[in-house]
Design a protein around this motif. Structure first.
Motif, PDB file in Angstrom:
ATOM      1  N   SER A   1      39.776  36.241  41.905  1.00  0.00           N
ATOM      2  CA  SER A   1      38.645  36.053  42.820  1.00  0.00           C
ATOM      3  C   SER A   1      39.045  35.245  44.050  1.00  0.00           C
ATOM      4  CB  SER A   1      37.497  35.343  42.106  1.00  0.00           C
ATOM      5  OG  SER A   1      37.053  36.111  41.017  1.00  0.00           O
ATOM      6  N   ARG A   2      38.210  35.337  45.058  1.00  0.00           N
ATOM      7  CA  ARG A   2      38.469  34.654  46.323  1.00  0.00           C
ATOM      8  C   ARG A   2      37.132  34.170  46.889  1.00  0.00           C
ATOM      9  NH1 ARG A   2      42.298  38.042  49.682  1.00  0.00           N
ATOM     10  NH2 ARG A   2      43.817  36.653  48.792  1.00  0.00           N
ATOM     11  N   ILE A   3      37.164  33.032  47.580  1.00  0.00           N
ATOM     12  CA  ILE A   3      35.981  32.560  48.299  1.00  0.00           C
ATOM     13  C   ILE A   3      36.119  33.034  49.740  1.00  0.00           C
ATOM     14  CG2 ILE A   3      34.739  30.550  49.168  1.00  0.00           C
ATOM     15  CD1 ILE A   3      35.433  29.137  46.560  1.00  0.00           C
TER      16      ILE A   3
ATOM     17  N   LYS B   1      34.292  38.342  43.487  1.00  0.00           N
ATOM     18  CA  LYS B   1      34.864  38.493  42.144  1.00  0.00           C
ATOM     19  C   LYS B   1      35.749  39.733  42.084  1.00  0.00           C
ATOM     20  CE  LYS B   1      31.038  36.257  39.747  1.00  0.00           C
ATOM     21  NZ  LYS B   1      29.975  36.431  38.746  1.00  0.00           N
ATOM     22  N   GLY B   2      36.943  39.570  41.557  1.00  0.00           N
ATOM     23  CA  GLY B   2      37.851  40.687  41.336  1.00  0.00           C
ATOM     24  C   GLY B   2      38.516  41.245  42.581  1.00  0.00           C
ATOM     25  N   VAL B   3      38.331  40.604  43.723  1.00  0.00           N
ATOM     26  CA  VAL B   3      38.863  41.141  44.973  1.00  0.00           C
ATOM     27  C   VAL B   3      40.390  41.103  45.040  1.00  0.00           C
ATOM     28  CG1 VAL B   3      38.797  39.018  46.344  1.00  0.00           C
ATOM     29  CG2 VAL B   3      38.423  41.206  47.449  1.00  0.00           C
TER      30      VAL B   3
ATOM     31  N   ALA C   1      43.358  47.269  42.491  1.00  0.00           N
ATOM     32  CA  ALA C   1      42.474  48.430  42.651  1.00  0.00           C
ATOM     33  C   ALA C   1      41.114  48.083  43.246  1.00  0.00           C
ATOM     34  CB  ALA C   1      42.288  49.109  41.300  1.00  0.00           C
ATOM     35  N   SER C   2      40.935  46.859  43.705  1.00  0.00           N
ATOM     36  CA  SER C   2      39.630  46.445  44.224  1.00  0.00           C
ATOM     37  C   SER C   2      39.296  47.189  45.524  1.00  0.00           C
ATOM     38  CB  SER C   2      39.610  44.941  44.492  1.00  0.00           C
ATOM     39  OG  SER C   2      38.412  44.584  45.143  1.00  0.00           O
ATOM     40  N   PRO C   3      38.084  47.747  45.619  1.00  0.00           N
ATOM     41  CA  PRO C   3      37.687  48.436  46.851  1.00  0.00           C
ATOM     42  C   PRO C   3      37.474  47.471  48.026  1.00  0.00           C
ATOM     43  CG  PRO C   3      35.871  48.402  45.287  1.00  0.00           C
ATOM     44  CD  PRO C   3      37.058  47.840  44.581  1.00  0.00           C
ATOM     45  N   LEU C   4      37.294  46.191  47.730  1.00  0.00           N
ATOM     46  CA  LEU C   4      37.070  45.189  48.785  1.00  0.00           C
ATOM     47  C   LEU C   4      38.365  44.606  49.334  1.00  0.00           C
ATOM     48  CD1 LEU C   4      34.088  43.159  47.323  1.00  0.00           C
ATOM     49  CD2 LEU C   4      34.066  44.626  49.328  1.00  0.00           C
TER      50      LEU C   4
ATOM     51  N   GLY D   1      28.350  41.146  47.038  1.00  0.00           N
ATOM     52  CA  GLY D   1      28.058  42.461  46.479  1.00  0.00           C
ATOM     53  C   GLY D   1      29.022  43.485  47.056  1.00  0.00           C
ATOM     54  N   ARG D   2      29.010  43.590  48.381  1.00  0.00           N
ATOM     55  CA  ARG D   2      29.936  44.487  49.076  1.00  0.00           C
ATOM     56  C   ARG D   2      30.039  44.100  50.536  1.00  0.00           C
ATOM     57  NH1 ARG D   2      28.094  50.496  48.718  1.00  0.00           N
ATOM     58  NH2 ARG D   2      29.510  50.770  50.452  1.00  0.00           N
TER      59      ARG D   2
END
Length: 192
Positions: free
Chosen positions: A20-22, A37-39, A43-46, A72-73
């Motif tokens: 994760s990242r802030i 979360k999960g960025v 494979a993260s889309p973000l 969220g996105r």
């Protein structure tokens, strides 16, 4: 709470956990800090969308407990990485991001600060002189915050100022030659 949606520019990124990242954004409503979360997963889309100074549409879930919300996105509308092609430009925009973040935590003037930062990013490609761009941004920044001293009238008496002017720290702006004796600490503005 319902998901919030707003236009935003990425100002800061920092790792939080292994995945994760802030991410901090400036928006027309002020600063928004989010937990992405999960960025950091491959494979993260973000992953590519959250680059510094990216402009896009932010969707986040507001927190009831703190100022750290859940991302969220983020739909990237425009990336400015190709416009920031020199070290001088990158350093300049890091400076712009720092002072924008410092002022945008309060909601007052946030819309003007967001518009100013976006305008500066859009003109980054044509930027030739970093010092002029910095001065322009700082003047517009002070104007957006409502603290820019008048530049065409004496702060003390209100009369129009001619070519001979002095800056008075005590008065918080420019003073005319008649009012200068009231503040011996005022400094002359050199011509040009």
């Amino acid at each position: 709470m319902a998901i919030q949606k707003t236009e935003a520019i990425v100002l800061h990124n920092r790792d939080f956990t292994e995945t994760s990242r802030i991410v901090s954004f400036v928006t027309p409503g002020g600063m928004v800090r989010t937990l992405a979360k999960g960025v950091r997963r491959p494979a993260s889309p973000l992953r590519g969308a959250l680059e510094l100074f990216g402009h896009g549409v932010l969707q986040y879930y507001p927190s009831r407990m703190s100022d750290l919300h859940v991302l969220g996105r983020f739909d990237l509308l425009r990336s400015f990485s190709s416009s920031l092609s020199t070290l001088e430009k990158v350093a300049l925009f890091y400076y712009f991001a720092e002072i924008t973040a410092a002022a945008a935590f309060g909601r007052e003037g946030a819309q003007e600060l967001f518009a100013l930062f976006l305008r500066a990013l859009k003109s980054a490609e044509k930027l030739v002189c970093v010092s002029y761009a910095r001065s322009w941004f700082e003047l517009q920044y002070l104007k957006a915050l409502g603290v820019l001293p008048p530049v065409d009238a004496c702060t003390r008496c209100g009369e129009r100022i001619g070519p001979t002017r002095f800056f008075s720290p005590r008065e918080g702006g420019w003073v005319c030659p008649r009012c200068r004796p009231a503040d011996p600490g005022s400094c002359p503005l050199p011509p040009g």
